[in-house]
Design a protein around this motif. Structure first.
Motif, PDB file in Angstrom:
ATOM      1  N   GLY A 187       0.866  -1.135  -0.091  1.00 60.93           N
ATOM      2  CA  GLY A 187      -0.169   0.060  -0.243  1.00 60.93           C
ATOM      3  C   GLY A 187       0.912   1.359   0.022  1.00 60.93           C
ATOM      4  O   GLY A 187       0.709   2.184   0.762  1.00 60.93           O
TER       5      GLY A 187
ATOM      6  N   GLU B 145       0.578  -1.577  -4.889  1.00 66.67           N
ATOM      7  CA  GLU B 145      -0.303  -0.537  -4.802  1.00 66.67           C
ATOM      8  C   GLU B 145      -1.422  -0.836  -5.470  1.00 66.67           C
ATOM      9  O   GLU B 145      -1.127  -1.217  -6.708  1.00 66.67           O
ATOM     10  CB  GLU B 145       0.190   0.842  -5.140  1.00 66.67           C
TER      11      GLU B 145
ATOM     12  N   ARG C 218      -4.027   1.047  -6.701  1.00 66.86           N
ATOM     13  CA  ARG C 218      -4.579   1.946  -7.465  1.00 66.86           C
ATOM     14  C   ARG C 218      -3.553   2.361  -8.601  1.00 66.86           C
ATOM     15  O   ARG C 218      -2.529   2.983  -8.360  1.00 66.86           O
ATOM     16  CB  ARG C 218      -4.735   3.360  -6.812  1.00 66.86           C
TER      17      ARG C 218
ATOM     18  N   ASN D  19      -3.461  -6.101  -6.047  1.00 68.50           N
ATOM     19  CA  ASN D  19      -4.362  -6.105  -4.836  1.00 68.50           C
ATOM     20  C   ASN D  19      -3.761  -7.177  -3.914  1.00 68.50           C
ATOM     21  O   ASN D  19      -3.948  -8.414  -4.197  1.00 68.50           O
ATOM     22  CB  ASN D  19      -5.818  -6.609  -5.218  1.00 68.50           C
ATOM     23  N   MET D  20      -3.090  -6.671  -2.930  1.00 70.54           N
ATOM     24  CA  MET D  20      -2.547  -7.750  -2.024  1.00 70.54           C
ATOM     25  C   MET D  20      -3.428  -8.749  -1.270  1.00 70.54           C
ATOM     26  O   MET D  20      -2.907  -9.493  -0.571  1.00 70.54           O
ATOM     27  CB  MET D  20      -1.440  -6.999  -1.210  1.00 70.54           C
TER      28      MET D  20
ATOM     29  N   PHE E   7       2.194   0.576   6.007  1.00 69.57           N
ATOM     30  CA  PHE E   7       2.051   1.828   6.863  1.00 69.57           C
ATOM     31  C   PHE E   7       0.637   2.714   6.639  1.00 69.57           C
ATOM     32  O   PHE E   7       0.484   2.916   5.187  1.00 69.57           O
ATOM     33  CB  PHE E   7       3.087   2.879   6.414  1.00 69.57           C
TER      34      PHE E   7
ATOM     35  N   THR F 215       6.117   8.595   6.392  1.00 69.56           N
ATOM     36  CA  THR F 215       5.654   8.110   5.004  1.00 69.56           C
ATOM     37  C   THR F 215       4.681   9.720   4.720  1.00 69.56           C
ATOM     38  O   THR F 215       4.771  10.428   5.786  1.00 69.56           O
ATOM     39  CB  THR F 215       4.530   7.064   5.019  1.00 69.56           C
TER      40      THR F 215
ATOM     41  N   ARG G  37       1.548  10.047   4.413  1.00 65.86           N
ATOM     42  CA  ARG G  37       0.515   9.926   5.203  1.00 65.86           C
ATOM     43  C   ARG G  37       0.909  10.180   6.742  1.00 65.86           C
ATOM     44  O   ARG G  37       0.419  11.278   7.144  1.00 65.86           O
ATOM     45  CB  ARG G  37      -0.348   8.623   5.470  1.00 65.86           C
TER      46      ARG G  37
HETATM   47  C1  SAM Z   1      -3.857   5.616   3.185  1.00 68.34           C
HETATM   48  S1  SAM Z   1      -2.863   5.219   1.920  1.00 68.34           S
HETATM   49  C2  SAM Z   1      -1.391   5.044   2.714  1.00 68.34           C
HETATM   50  C3  SAM Z   1      -0.165   5.184   1.745  1.00 68.34           C
HETATM   51  C4  SAM Z   1       1.283   5.269   2.483  1.00 68.34           C
HETATM   52  N1  SAM Z   1       1.492   3.946   3.081  1.00 68.34           N
HETATM   53  C5  SAM Z   1       1.651   6.084   3.448  1.00 68.34           C
HETATM   54  O1  SAM Z   1       1.590   5.776   4.508  1.00 68.34           O
HETATM   55  O2  SAM Z   1       1.876   7.331   3.022  1.00 68.34           O
HETATM   56  C6  SAM Z   1      -3.230   3.170   1.869  1.00 68.34           C
HETATM   57  C7  SAM Z   1      -2.695   2.942   0.389  1.00 68.34           C
HETATM   58  O3  SAM Z   1      -2.866   1.423   0.383  1.00 68.34           O
HETATM   59  C8  SAM Z   1      -3.531   1.129  -0.804  1.00 68.34           C
HETATM   60  N2  SAM Z   1      -4.232  -0.237  -0.725  1.00 68.34           N
HETATM   61  C9  SAM Z   1      -5.471  -0.292  -0.116  1.00 68.34           C
HETATM   62  N3  SAM Z   1      -5.782  -1.636  -0.328  1.00 68.34           N
HETATM   63  C10 SAM Z   1      -4.892  -2.252  -0.925  1.00 68.34           C
HETATM   64  C11 SAM Z   1      -4.678  -3.530  -1.384  1.00 68.34           C
HETATM   65  N4  SAM Z   1      -5.586  -4.623  -1.143  1.00 68.34           N
HETATM   66  N5  SAM Z   1      -3.284  -3.984  -2.021  1.00 68.34           N
HETATM   67  C12 SAM Z   1      -2.512  -2.902  -2.628  1.00 68.34           C
HETATM   68  N6  SAM Z   1      -2.630  -1.784  -2.142  1.00 68.34           N
HETATM   69  C13 SAM Z   1      -3.711  -1.461  -1.460  1.00 68.34           C
HETATM   70  C14 SAM Z   1      -4.482   2.360  -1.158  1.00 68.34           C
HETATM   71  O4  SAM Z   1      -4.564   2.395  -2.571  1.00 68.34           O
HETATM   72  C15 SAM Z   1      -3.670   3.473  -0.628  1.00 68.34           C
HETATM   73  O5  SAM Z   1      -2.785   4.029  -1.726  1.00 68.34           O
END
Ligand code: SAM
Length: 218
Positions: A49, A72, A74, A99-100, A123, A197, A199
């Motif tokens: 993610g 990721e 998206r 999609n993990m 994170f 990170t 966020r």
């Molecule tokens: C709130 S963001 C945090 C991004 C980064 N880790 C940070 O701390 O700045 C969560 C990220 O996880 C991704 N995400 C959510 N579900 C996921 C999945 N099943 N597989 C891969 N990525 C995923 C979302 O698209 C998003 O970009």
């Protein structure tokens, strides 16, 4: 006004996507890992993610001996991250669109034929707070089980979020798998990777709290 609206439309990426949506069910093409990373590289840090992967690229630049894989869901963010990686000639990092919750097994099975996963970071995963959305959370029992299958003993999994309820939930999920993970009870006061990170920076700037812990594969 019109220009501002056009610009904001151009850069707008959906905030959250539902990982259970049918469009994410298709199998994904897997890269040839040995061609992605430098020849002598044997270990990879996995960040699940990674969003735009900005902090991950900074890490990769700071630690050229270590390889990094961001995953990721998206796609526009993955495209953006890959473009940035190319433009900065970063050869020890890759970002995969996947999609993990669905693709964790094929990705990690194939990655670990050539590289060992040295550490994992999760994170600020999407919190999905509504009761009917809880099943969309990245960290869930099936995910913890699948992750453990691919990690060597002593591999740390770093967890971090600014949502206390999600933090407690993630700790509960990993703690429920005490046969495969043990919690590192050392207080984690800063980001385990040594760099905030995207966020995390936003939350800290707005006076929010960050909750962190690590679990270690058995
Ligand atoms: C709130 S963001 C945090 C991004 C980064 N880790 C940070 O701390 O700045 C969560 C990220 O996880 C991704 N995400 C959510 N579900 C996921 C999945 N099943 N597989 C891969 N990525 C995923 C979302 O698209 C998003 O970009």
């Amino acid at each position: 006004m019109l220009l501002r609206r056009a610009l904001s439309t151009k850069v707008r990426v959906r905030q959250h996507v539902n990982p259970l949506a049918r469009r994410f069910e298709a199998a994904i093409p897997l890269p040839e890992w040995t061609k992605l990373y430098p020849e002598n590289a044997s270990t990879v840090h996995l960040d699940i993610g990674c969003a735009r992967g900005v902090y991950l690229m900074e890490l990769a630049q700071q630690l050229p001996q270590q390889c990094f894989l961001g995953v990721e869901i998206r796609e526009p963010l993955v495209d953006e991250a890959l473009k940035r990686i190319r433009e900065n000639n970063v050869c020890n990092m890759h970002v995969l669109h996947a999609n993990m919750n669905l693709h964790i097994d094929p990705i990690l099975s194939s990655l670990t034929t050539s590289h060992e996963i040295s550490s994992v970071s999760i994170f600020h995963p999407d919190p999905w707070m509504k009761k009917r959305h809880l099943k969309r959370r990245l960290v869930n029992p099936a995910f913890a089980q699948a992750l453990a299958t691919h990690l060597k003993p002593s591999t740390p999994v770093y967890l971090q979020t600014d949502v206390l309820e999600l933090f407690e939930y993630m700790v509960e999920v990993f703690s429920d798998h005490a046969h495969i993970f043990s919690q590192d009870k050392t207080p984690a006061l800063t980001n385990a990777m040594g760099l905030a990170t995207d966020r995390e920076k936003y939350v800290v700037e707005h006076g929010g709290a960050i909750y962190r812990t690590a679990f270690v594969a058995k």
